[in-house]
Design an enzyme around this catalytic site. Structure first.
Site, PDB file in Angstrom:
ATOM      1  N   GLY B  39       3.479  12.492  39.511  1.00  7.16           N
ATOM      2  CA  GLY B  39       3.847  13.768  39.089  1.00  7.16           C
ATOM      3  C   GLY B  39       4.826  14.552  39.801  1.00  7.16           C
ATOM      4  N   TYR B  95       0.051   7.578  32.693  1.00 14.17           N
ATOM      5  CA  TYR B  95       1.371   6.954  32.002  1.00 14.17           C
ATOM      6  C   TYR B  95       1.694   5.612  32.452  1.00 14.17           C
ATOM      7  CZ  TYR B  95       4.466   7.499  36.068  1.00 14.17           C
ATOM      8  OH  TYR B  95       5.031   7.557  37.584  1.00 14.17           O
ATOM      9  N   TYR B 110       3.961   7.869  27.776  1.00 13.19           N
ATOM     10  CA  TYR B 110       2.774   8.598  28.387  1.00 13.19           C
ATOM     11  C   TYR B 110       1.903   8.638  27.424  1.00 13.19           C
ATOM     12  CZ  TYR B 110       6.856  10.915  31.039  1.00 13.19           C
ATOM     13  OH  TYR B 110       7.702  11.252  31.694  1.00 13.19           O
ATOM     14  N   ARG B 112      -0.349  11.527  27.620  1.00 13.17           N
ATOM     15  CA  ARG B 112      -1.010  13.016  28.409  1.00 13.17           C
ATOM     16  C   ARG B 112      -0.955  14.118  27.440  1.00 13.17           C
ATOM     17  NH1 ARG B 112       5.048  13.888  31.608  1.00 13.17           N
ATOM     18  NH2 ARG B 112       3.727  15.326  32.839  1.00 13.17           N
ATOM     19  N   THR B 233      22.654  15.749  41.372  1.00 10.19           N
ATOM     20  CA  THR B 233      22.564  14.091  41.899  1.00 10.19           C
ATOM     21  C   THR B 233      23.193  13.383  40.998  1.00 10.19           C
ATOM     22  OG1 THR B 233      20.270  14.840  40.659  1.00 10.19           O
ATOM     23  CG2 THR B 233      20.396  14.840  43.327  1.00 10.19           C
ATOM     24  N   GLY B 235      23.259   9.751  40.831  1.00 15.56           N
ATOM     25  CA  GLY B 235      22.712   8.490  40.639  1.00 15.56           C
ATOM     26  C   GLY B 235      22.809   7.777  42.056  1.00 15.56           C
ATOM     27  N   ASP B 265      12.156  13.130  43.290  1.00 15.79           N
ATOM     28  CA  ASP B 265      11.293  13.979  44.088  1.00 15.79           C
ATOM     29  C   ASP B 265      11.302  13.937  45.647  1.00 15.79           C
ATOM     30  OD1 ASP B 265      10.358  14.589  41.421  1.00 15.79           O
ATOM     31  OD2 ASP B 265       9.119  12.948  41.639  1.00 15.79           O
TER      32      ASP B 265
END
Lengths: 322, 322, 322, 322, 322, 322
Positions: B39, B95, B110, B112, B233, B235, B265
């Site tokens: 998450g 997931y 997912y 969820r 960002t 890649g 993250d």
């Protein structure tokens, strides 16, 4: 040219992906989960197909890798899934099962609310396909899923009845889905359509409040719902079969337990095998042997053959053959 | 006597149980699933806690073995979960992730919908606890979950703002949850509350339709939403940091890939580390090193230490130390 | 009647149980550890035995399941362990190895202080048995273990020398056991006994402070210690062999890396094979092929055959033979 | 009522149980073996069935758990095995496969001598069933197995020809089963029956001694054997398609390799897909995409879908979709 | 704002990394080891934390991945490890455990000599932190480790006593660490500080030479050492609780055994739970239920909840709940 | 210098690679197979070597990774395999074993027809090597393999006899290899050469049709074949030893069963140990203890030590020693 084999038995119900910690681990800590497939009605079809009984299973599945997996695994064991319906973006039913051991009880918890089968209506089903079969098998789990699934069950029973199918009904009370009162009210509407009923002694007590012997419980089913035959399964003890012609008790076959789930469905498959052979006693004996074998196999499914069932019944099994 | 450590960073969002076939297997055929937790917002808190930054995560979880597992695993890596709320019989978000390999793309799907966090309202949260922290981290995933989760996000941003917290916002567009148009409309309401924004170049193009350079994209965020700093960002190439004081590009650190998820993250955690040290350049460098390390670790979480990050940045890592 | 095969090569040193997380896991979180056996000198004996060179290994092991395991595994690959000594309640040396991946460095940490070999004295060894062999192989790890092990090394070198054995010495500097200064001082006493020296370019720089080319480094060994031949291993590039007759460079064979440890020892075994065949160039080529193959095999040991080495050298290997 | 789907493609050949050490282990030391099923012709049928092409496979299998496993696994992926014949106490063909890595070559060794298919004669086959299909697929492996299997191949080709089937023939030279001379002599008798031939550039050189370009090799097949189309597969480079209408080269799709076996068969399936769609260029492109995907999947079988093939061809695949 | 929870119970002792062959393998041959954490005093704290009793554990650990792992795992299950001390380059205690089966006895062997806890002195501990708790738990293992650890134990008991803590002492005689005579002499000095003593009937006989009934053994503890209450655990039979107010016997709960280690510590945790609730009978019953559940869980730790304990005690557990 | 240890016991027979599904899986569905080595005569040699009895095993093996594996594994446990012969391209014998559980019988099926041992003739064996030993051990399996293997057995018995070796013969009837009639006829020719016979009560009934007590069965062996001693093994009950001096019954040692195969061979090894110590009663007691321990160990081989056997016999084993 080879003619297609029409199914002799069709079952209707939900199949779920089952996730189980290996090696007595707990769900809280395991780093892997075994993946199996379970669902009472599919379990029965899988077991029958392995006895070489042409069997089909109908349901609705989500069109994703998990839904496809269910169909592929059923096909692997010979179940005809050609009449399964697909929900383009539905949810796959799941359940988590901790096996337990000794003093630690096994636990199941479901993640099946709103799954694809709850979007299945009776009229979507291919009744010309289903109607070819002799036996229609259904359980008390489906009407517990949702109001729409309850209607599906009710209508499917009528449709099967209309087509002259023999209806086999396994009570299968699930306390995590509804309560005894709601179950009883629903079954009172559904069971009058059934020909053969399978019920555990415990469900008989919990749902219907019947406190008598297994035989008396069986007779209640005959009297109250007009069914032709009932088996009252009494856990590790055995099974009582009650018909209008009398009562018969057969002892369970003791065994080491590897995986407890699906044993009741293996019994149901054996019983249906007996119905097809017009020999309910044979059905009870097959059912008990299949339930014993199922207890030794990981997952919900009976994986085996008619030969193994017969060897267990004739006492030829045992030790190591080499 | 030891005083409790108040969190310096609090993140809010959904955590899911992630299920992944091992050893390049496919979901259709694997017989085991690895179990991890993922998450975006929890991933960030876990990574920060391992850099010894006091970090907390808030959310709502179902009161069952899976929900408890999430909290226990977060606690294992030092995240304060004391302010998490519990739904007595809610659904755990799940997931399924197939890693892919070479020509075969990784896939996520997912399960969820209707999970516990969709029953969380802003006012249920313990804002006195959250308000102790300096930074509030949130992503564009939460408002994509449901209307109620969108409101939760909006209100939480206001509440955090009111308490003078620095707001870090990671765009994280998820095509399986909503479409670019809906995402853009929502973010246009939310982003004016953000201080720091993290956005991939690809999301910038997809969601906002910005076709210029990474630097131009960053300046759009500054102009349109009034944020103080943006990292774009790009890649495997690297990251462009844009602030009112100028622009800076830092190259990504190449690495073998064991598990791709959570690298963004890990970058966010590094960036937040830089914010706490009032050095955004340090943050970008930490973020890139942590993203590289994350790529080598199974699961969504950065498992490591500040020392490892620094050794990678100073080039002391490499080979086998013995 | 079959005569016993006397060893042609005997090595002396510590073997440890190596514990490694599988599948790129971290030691902090893995729930299983792979068990291998490693120790530079035993690794060499194992590789030689698989080339059908009679090889023995001598050491002291604790008399428990772990010590016995070391001997049984060595016997499995054909190493003569009949002269190993036993400590009735000694400690087994252990080491923990995280393989790393890409940006994440591999790490080794030892738990070997006070292990059984530190209770081994030169005079306990069966020198009549050892003295049958042509080559005595030893490394710079043993004298780093403890003062007593340093004396063991020194005395063993003298004893082997006295018996006319050819001495092969692998520098193998271990920064976790001692520092360059201490290593240099010790090696300056030991190396004059050596005939053949194996040294990485890096150890040459770190321990002896030699900053020249590999060739110059090799010549330093010849000049300073009077050894007959030196191989300077230059990582992924290749190996420089320096003897009084000249210098020769052979390129390394590129390969995917499954497990990095033990590759240097596989090289040493190949070199010793060349010494036995009086062809140092052959030894370097065998060594490089064996090091490449070792990189593809889990654990510290070269598991393979002379045929595989030759096929790799003649380019017959590659693809899948079927 | 559902009509049975007649197969569009039928393949004939041996399927074996394949046993492979996991995780780069060696056969000499591994404590577990992965179990897969492989056989060039079955591999093709499995791949086609997953593209939703009705496909059947015919062979003879031993009537034991291993033989049944082959049929169940084929059924799982949608292959019609209803025309497979059973040998009451025959031997299951087996092969052992070490994947290799980098410098270490993969190795296959067979344990298939005297297996059940060597007891299959052409007249036992249900040609009315087979004859329904449009394409009959066969390879150069079957005639290499035994004299009886050579006759089976020869007679089957005639029978298929007689019924107007299009014959697809994959040369597939196996050096562990026969030598180039014997192979060439046999193929010179068989290939004049073929419509489409698949041959690697290497087999063209080894078996027929053709040293020209791939295009020239293809034209040799057209000239010498009168086949309609040939694909010359050139390993990692790509494929040259030669027909009377001209020549066409398509590059291979690069990929990480998880498991090399079965890629040629995945290519063949794609090519046959093109034949069925009367578009050989499409077939070559499908074949290359399927071969690339196969390289990423453990086991001999392409496990995937037409959608994945198309996404790879249109470049929509890549990264992680979420 | 959330106040920090002060611990109600603090335990002091060594925790070790435990390494166990899976699936009934032997240490001599297994290729994998399961990794768990065990140490009598930490085991107790972990079990208490899962009953929602605030519990802390104090010790000294080496500052490496294994030491950190111990703390992270303890935190995962809710144990406060904030007062643990770190040895910069100490040794982690280890033990190897073969589970055994049937006729084959389980075996433990230690590699814990010179581990970090042997460098811990009483005055280093944060007694203000410890002193907040009501109960201090310690065992007869710590004084068996070394002379310094004996002093640590003695001083810690005095310090805890001084602060008015209730002292719980588990005799836990370990024959691999010392002999009965030495144990008895030491305990005679330590036990007068204890309030509650836990002792197996076997240890009572071995260490103190008491040959009477369990009740008489308990009374000896009361008389000789002035303790308030004693539980004499009688293996599979049950437990006798002896206090000045009388004697009480409670039967053990039979169970299948998955992993035997840690059951005594689970019992101790239950007993302490009873002490905290001022109900020793409840404590004995909790202890027996927790010991039974522990037997079914891999590793040394009770992983479970208060609810599971109560369901087992009230007989609601059993079968599979679904 | 160390003298080579001549074997005291030599056994002759086939060893096979055994493949077993783990965790109660079925062969039809398991995705992994455990790899072990089994063969009655090798099993005996392995068990003896672990009791420190010099033991050798002779046979013929294929010169491939599987054949080499057999020798390496035997060497690992101390068996002298220096007199094994090699078939350049022979077949390795294999067998598949499903362990079964409870009601589900274990099953073995062989794939050993035409394996390398069927190409072994008596005169190829190194009788000077074999003849050094005191005991020659052989079973009724070898003559069941093929006519050539029958001759091998017959000639080997004569050759051993000629050299004055004591002959130990285990009847070991295998219903999957021949029928009772054929077995009886063959044994009637072979057994007059035997000194010691091992026979299960069941084989006595099946093969010889003897229906009396175990004692009577033993006496039949003495009378009819002139053997010196017989043990009649009576499954879980125990063993009856019959010699000219009288009869003796020893009860089996009950145990949990992990793996049933090889227990009879462990018994045989114990008995031979007794013969070597000139104490048949000791042999029976050792045999029963070793059979019990073998039941707890995965694979066909007794993995253990003389010390464990003695501890089990003296009752010192049990519980967990720590």
């Amino acid at each position: 040219m080879r003619a297609p084999k029409a199914p002799k038995v069709v079952s209707l119900g939900e199949a779920m992906i089952r996730l189980t910690p290996p090696d007595h681990q707990r769900l809280l800590t395991t780093d892997k989960l075994e993946i199996h497939i379970g669902g009472a009605e599919l379990n029965v079809a899988v077991a029958l197909a392995q006895l070489d009984v042409p069997a089909a299973w109908v349901s609705k599945l989500p069109l994703n890798a998990l839904g496809q997996r269910v169909c592929r695994e059923a096909a692997r064991f010979g179940v005809d899934t050609s009449a399964v319906l697909w929900h383009p973006n539905g949810k796959m039913g799941l359940y988590f099962y901790e096996r337990g051991a000794g003093a630690r009880a096994g636990t199941v918890f479901y993640d099946r609310a709103g799954s694809a089968i709850n979007f299945l209506d009776c009229e979507e089903l291919d009744w010309d396909f289903i109607g070819q079969a002799q036996i229609f098998h259904i359980t008390g789990i489906t009407p517990a899923l949702s109001e729409r699934a309850r209607k599906l069950t009710e209508n499917a029973l009528k449709e099967a009845k209309k087509r002259g199918m023999t209806i086999s009904f396994d009570v299968n009370y699930r306390s995590r889905l509804w309560n005894p009162e709601k179950c009883r009210q629903t079954l009172e509407r559904l069971l009058p359509n059934a020909d053969i009923v399978i019920c555990t002694e415990r469900d008989g007590r919990t749902v219907f409040g019947w406190m008598g012997t297994a035989e008396e419980m069986g007779q209640q089913f005959l009297l109250q719902f007009g069914v032709r035959a009932v088996t009252v399964t009494q856990g590790a003890r055995g099974v009582t079969l009650v018909t209008s012609e009398g009562t018969l008790f057969e002892s369970a076959i003791g065994t080491e337990v590897v995986d407890r789930l699906g044993a009741g469905d293996a019994f149901a498959a054996g019983l249906i095998f007996g119905i097809l052979h017009k020999d309910l006693h044979l059905g009870v004996r097959y059912g008990l042997a299949m339930a014993a074998l199922k207890h030794t196999i990981p997952g919900d499914w009976f994986i085996g053959s008619r030969q193994e069932v017969e060897e267990l019944l004739t006492g030829e099994a045992g030790g190591v053959r080499r």
